[in-house]
Design a protein around this motif. Structure first.
Motif, mmCIF file in Angstrom:
data_model
loop_
_atom_site.group_PDB
_atom_site.id
_atom_site.type_symbol
_atom_site.label_atom_id
_atom_site.label_comp_id
_atom_site.label_asym_id
_atom_site.label_seq_id
_atom_site.Cartn_x
_atom_site.Cartn_y
_atom_site.Cartn_z
ATOM 1 N N THR A 131 0.843 -1.187 0.000
ATOM 2 C CA THR A 131 0.000 0.000 0.000
ATOM 3 C C THR A 131 0.883 1.244 0.000
ATOM 4 O O THR A 131 2.089 1.179 0.251
ATOM 5 N N LEU A 132 0.291 2.369 -0.253
ATOM 6 C CA LEU A 132 1.033 3.633 -0.240
ATOM 7 C C LEU A 132 1.641 3.885 1.123
ATOM 8 O O LEU A 132 2.804 4.305 1.233
ATOM 9 N N LEU A 133 0.883 3.618 2.194
ATOM 10 C CA LEU A 133 1.402 3.835 3.543
ATOM 11 C C LEU A 133 2.582 2.925 3.835
ATOM 12 O O LEU A 133 3.552 3.326 4.488
ATOM 13 N N GLN A 134 2.504 1.686 3.359
ATOM 14 C CA GLN A 134 3.630 0.769 3.558
ATOM 15 C C GLN A 134 4.879 1.276 2.833
ATOM 16 O O GLN A 134 5.984 1.197 3.366
ATOM 17 N N ASN A 135 4.696 1.824 1.643
ATOM 18 C CA ASN A 135 5.840 2.340 0.896
ATOM 19 C C ASN A 135 6.434 3.580 1.556
ATOM 20 O O ASN A 135 7.629 3.862 1.394
ATOM 21 N N LEU A 136 5.631 4.322 2.293
ATOM 22 C CA LEU A 136 6.104 5.537 2.937
ATOM 23 C C LEU A 136 6.715 5.271 4.308
ATOM 24 O O LEU A 136 7.313 6.172 4.902
ATOM 25 N N ASN A 137 6.576 4.062 4.809
ATOM 26 C CA ASN A 137 7.084 3.733 6.146
ATOM 27 C C ASN A 137 8.615 3.634 6.102
ATOM 28 O O ASN A 137 9.168 2.712 5.506
ATOM 29 N N PRO A 138 9.350 4.576 6.725
ATOM 30 C CA PRO A 138 10.819 4.551 6.653
ATOM 31 C C PRO A 138 11.442 3.384 7.406
ATOM 32 O O PRO A 138 12.605 3.057 7.192
ATOM 33 N N PHE A 139 10.691 2.755 8.308
ATOM 34 C CA PHE A 139 11.218 1.644 9.090
ATOM 35 C C PHE A 139 10.994 0.290 8.405
ATOM 36 O O PHE A 139 11.455 -0.732 8.885
ATOM 37 N N ASN A 140 10.278 0.317 7.288
ATOM 38 C CA ASN A 140 10.040 -0.915 6.550
ATOM 39 C C ASN A 140 10.130 -0.641 5.050
ATOM 40 O O ASN A 140 9.149 -0.763 4.313
#
Length: 342
Positions: A131-140
């Motif tokens: 998802t977009l949020l997953q891609n934006l997560n700097p820790f993952n």
């Protein structure tokens, strides 16, 4: 460590340039990763006596033997040849190569590293839809990279961890450097263990070039790649590469299958091998020398255990062996390829 120049006439003993020698190989330029940053050394006189370039070095009782050459090019090439020098006095030969041979003796170019070195890079990627949020997560992040600079004395086997603190879901990777023994050249081994130790992969090749292991797991939707480049000074004399021999061993280690492939050295060649003997699809690719790179060999195995694709690559002259073992499925594969000439 005491290193002495074992010269044979009094006039040579007076020369200050003679120091123990090392195996340095002229380096073919290779794609990233690259050999560690170069340094420069002061210029010294060339050991030129009675119309010949000559040296002889001993280190800890190991003697290169007397070497005489009519050209400086042959002299410099000999300094980088482990086999020619009985695997003796590597550090001194590297120093002499850096002093006398870098950019025709002007020392304006990259030198060899006296500490036999390598560089390993591990790239991992989450290939699943995100998802977009997953891609934006700097820790993952979707992609991660770990770089390990390796400095090795070349005298005893050493294993170096590559992964560091990287997420263990991609596996644990190590690089082993094995010292030369007599006529047996120094060797590099990439090891990757995944799925809590259930799956293990080994790629073996002689040192002196770049070797790569790539594992793509469709079930976990993860890709792991390990690339290790060792100093070209490890290279051994070049073989006749026009005939390539591959050997395959499956679960039944008592039986093996051979296949030979002829090659003209000039064209990219792709061949499906062991098509009737192995359940997996195995592809051999031979790539001609280009852009400063030596002739390359690539092996690709698809549908291993139904969900894995393996790719491995190295210099054809240095040879290549791939091993895969799964404790969960019982799979055991050994595939090796190299120049058929001895």
């Amino acid at each position: 460590m005491k290193i002495s120049a074992g010269f044979f006439v009094t006039s040579l003993l007076s020369m200050t340039t003679m120091i123990a020698c090392s195996n340095g190989g002229g380096g073919s330029s290779a794609p990233a990763p690259v050999v560690p940053t170069a340094t420069t050394v002061p210029t010294t006189n060339t050991p030129f006596v009675n119309g010949h370039f000559t040296y002889q070095f001993t280190q800890n009782g190991c003697d290169t033997g007397r070497k005489d050459f009519t050209t400086k090019a042959d002299y410099c090439q000999a300094l980088t040849n482990d086999a020619l020098n009985n695997n003796c006095a590597r550090e001194g030969r590297v120093m002499m190569f850096n002093n006398q041979c870098v950019n025709l003796g002007t020392n304006a170019g990259p030198t060899l590293n006296i500490m036999n070195s390598a560089r390993c890079v591990m790239n991992v990627s989450d290939t699943a839809d995100r998802t977009l949020l997953q891609n934006l997560n700097p820790f993952n992040p979707r992609n991660r990279q770990m770089i390990r600079e390796i400095f090795w004395d070349g005298h005893r086997d050493r294993t170096f961890d590559i992964m560091g603190s990287m997420v263990q879901s991609y596996g644990r990777a190590k690089f082993t450097m094995r010292a030369a023994q007599g006529a047996t050249p120094a060797e590099g081994v990439i090891g990757l263990v995944q799925n809590n130790g259930e799956d293990s992969y080994l790629v073996r090749s002689n040192l002196g070039s770049q070797m790569t292991l790539t594992v793509q797991d469709q079930s976990s939707q993860k890709l792991s790649q390990v690339v290790c480049l060792s100093d070209s000074s490890f290279k051994r004399p070049k073989k006749d590469l026009r005939q390539v021999r591959c050997v395959y061993k499956g679960e039944d280690s008592r039986s093996s299958r051979d296949e030979s492939i002829g090659w003209d050295l000039h064209s990219v060649t792709e061949r499906h091998i062991f098509a009737h003997g192995a359940s997996e699809e195995i592809t051999l690719r031979l790539k001609p020398a280009a852009a400063g790179l030596d002739e390359r060999i690539e092996l690709e195995l698809k549908d291993i255990d139904g969900d894995k694709t393996l790719r491995t690559e190295s210099s054809l002259n240095e040879g290549l062996e791939l091993r895969f073992d799964s404790r969960e499925t019982g799979s055991n594969i050994v595939l090796s390829c190299g120049a058929a000439s001895k």
